[in-house]
Design a protein around this motif. Structure first.
Motif, PDB file in Angstrom:
ATOM      1  N   TYR A   1      -7.910   9.976  -5.063  1.00  0.00           N
ATOM      2  CA  TYR A   1      -7.800   8.491  -4.639  1.00  0.00           C
ATOM      3  C   TYR A   1      -8.972   7.832  -4.298  1.00  0.00           C
ATOM      4  CZ  TYR A   1      -2.940   9.946  -4.126  1.00  0.00           C
ATOM      5  OH  TYR A   1      -1.528  10.335  -4.102  1.00  0.00           O
ATOM      6  N   LEU A   2      -9.939   8.649  -3.600  1.00  0.00           N
ATOM      7  CA  LEU A   2     -11.370   7.986  -3.515  1.00  0.00           C
ATOM      8  C   LEU A   2     -12.002   7.887  -4.890  1.00  0.00           C
ATOM      9  CD1 LEU A   2     -12.353   9.553  -0.019  1.00  0.00           C
ATOM     10  CD2 LEU A   2     -11.374   7.305  -0.429  1.00  0.00           C
ATOM     11  N   LEU A   3     -12.068   8.900  -5.478  1.00  0.00           N
ATOM     12  CA  LEU A   3     -12.773   8.738  -6.899  1.00  0.00           C
ATOM     13  C   LEU A   3     -12.111   7.609  -7.948  1.00  0.00           C
ATOM     14  CD1 LEU A   3     -14.660   9.773  -8.593  1.00  0.00           C
ATOM     15  CD2 LEU A   3     -13.135  11.350  -9.666  1.00  0.00           C
ATOM     16  N   ALA A   4     -10.807   7.176  -7.453  1.00  0.00           N
ATOM     17  CA  ALA A   4     -10.296   5.888  -8.317  1.00  0.00           C
ATOM     18  C   ALA A   4     -10.805   4.819  -7.959  1.00  0.00           C
ATOM     19  CB  ALA A   4      -8.863   6.014  -7.975  1.00  0.00           C
ATOM     20  N   ILE A   5     -11.146   4.413  -6.612  1.00  0.00           N
ATOM     21  CA  ILE A   5     -11.815   3.382  -6.259  1.00  0.00           C
ATOM     22  C   ILE A   5     -13.199   2.792  -7.064  1.00  0.00           C
ATOM     23  CG2 ILE A   5     -13.033   1.734  -4.402  1.00  0.00           C
ATOM     24  CD1 ILE A   5     -11.221   3.283  -2.406  1.00  0.00           C
ATOM     25  N   PRO A   6     -14.210   3.531  -7.174  1.00  0.00           N
ATOM     26  CA  PRO A   6     -15.468   3.380  -8.220  1.00  0.00           C
ATOM     27  C   PRO A   6     -15.234   3.095  -9.732  1.00  0.00           C
ATOM     28  CG  PRO A   6     -15.496   5.275  -7.367  1.00  0.00           C
ATOM     29  CD  PRO A   6     -14.496   4.905  -6.539  1.00  0.00           C
TER      30      PRO A   6
END
Length: 265
Positions: A25-30
């Protein structure tokens, strides 16, 4: 399960999902930020207009404005479809499918957690990220226009994205909940090649819908009958928009819930 919905179980499901997927999920932001930036860089017409020394006049500005919001909507539909595919596509793998179906939760709770991630959470995150990137790009374009000596009246026409404009075109915006709902359901309907089959069916349905609209516009149906489809309910709500925005997606959600329930029995 002795309850259709338990808030305690639902909370545990969210905690489990976050614990297993928080890095993704955090990787999806960038990744979303990069895709939005690329989309702006490749498709945005504002920089091209400035470089060509052109100015926005008359109705061209109005058309451009809607086109600006259409970029937001195009990205929303594409990325939300990808999110929907990723949520349930693991069910095409036998081991992951068994793990999902054996989770100590009801079909309602499993449907809710996936619906929440794909719709309100993704919609909110995408909209915020798009607004931030839009603000950065448009601010840069305004500075560029001023440095290029573009008239102040023309510079003022370079505006930030207005999501209200998207809502004013629900026939286009409805593509977001409808297509996302279809791809959320697809892996539960087809065990093999679910994504490919769903793409074919969605494309066929979209073509049929557009062809139907075009046929109605050029048909011999009396104008009074056509206007009957566009009357408004109290509060200015049009029934056809209500159908596209909520009723049709809700039908897909109900079918998705039923498929989860059938498969875990």
């Amino acid at each position: 399960m002795n309850k259709i919905l338990s808030m305690h179980r639902l909370g545990l499901l969210f905690k489990k999902d976050w614990a297993e997927n928080w890095k993704f999920y955090l990787l999806a932001i960038p990744v979303i930020i990069i895709l939005i930036s690329l989309f702006f860089y490749i498709t945005d017409d504002i920089k091209r207009e400035i470089n060509n020394g052109l100015s926005y006049v008359g109705p061209q500005m109005k058309n451009f404005q809607f086109g600006h919001e259409m970029k937001y909507l195009t990205g929303l539909i594409f990325l939300s479809v990808v999110a929907a595919i990723l949520r349930f596509n693991s069910l095409s793998h036998k081991s992951k499918s068994i793990d999902f179906l054996l989770l100590p939760a009801t079909a309602t709770e499993k449907m809710i957690i996936n619906w929440v991630w794909v719709f309100p959470i993704f919609f909110t995150v995408y909209s915020i990220l798009y607004w931030v990137m839009d603000h950065a790009f448009i601010t840069a374009y305004i500075s560029m226009a001023k440095e290029a000596g573009v008239a102040v009246t023309e510079v003022n026409k370079i505006v930030f994205v207005d999501l209200k404009t998207v809502w004013e075109h629900p026939s286009e915006f409805s593509c977001y909940p409808i297509f996302t709902s279809i791809f959320l359901l697809g892996p539960l309907l087809f065990r093999k090649y679910a994504v490919v089959i769903t793409i074919i069916l969605a494309a066929t349905g979209a073509y049929t819908y557009m062809d139907l609209l075009n046929s109605m516009q050029h048909s011999l149906i009396p104008e009074s009958v056509k206007q009957g489809f566009s009357y408004t309910l109290p509060g200015g709500i049009r029934p056809d928009y209500l159908l596209l925005m909520f009723v049709i997606p809700a039908l897909f959600w109900i079918i998705t819930w039923m498929r989860i329930k059938e498969r875990q029995v």
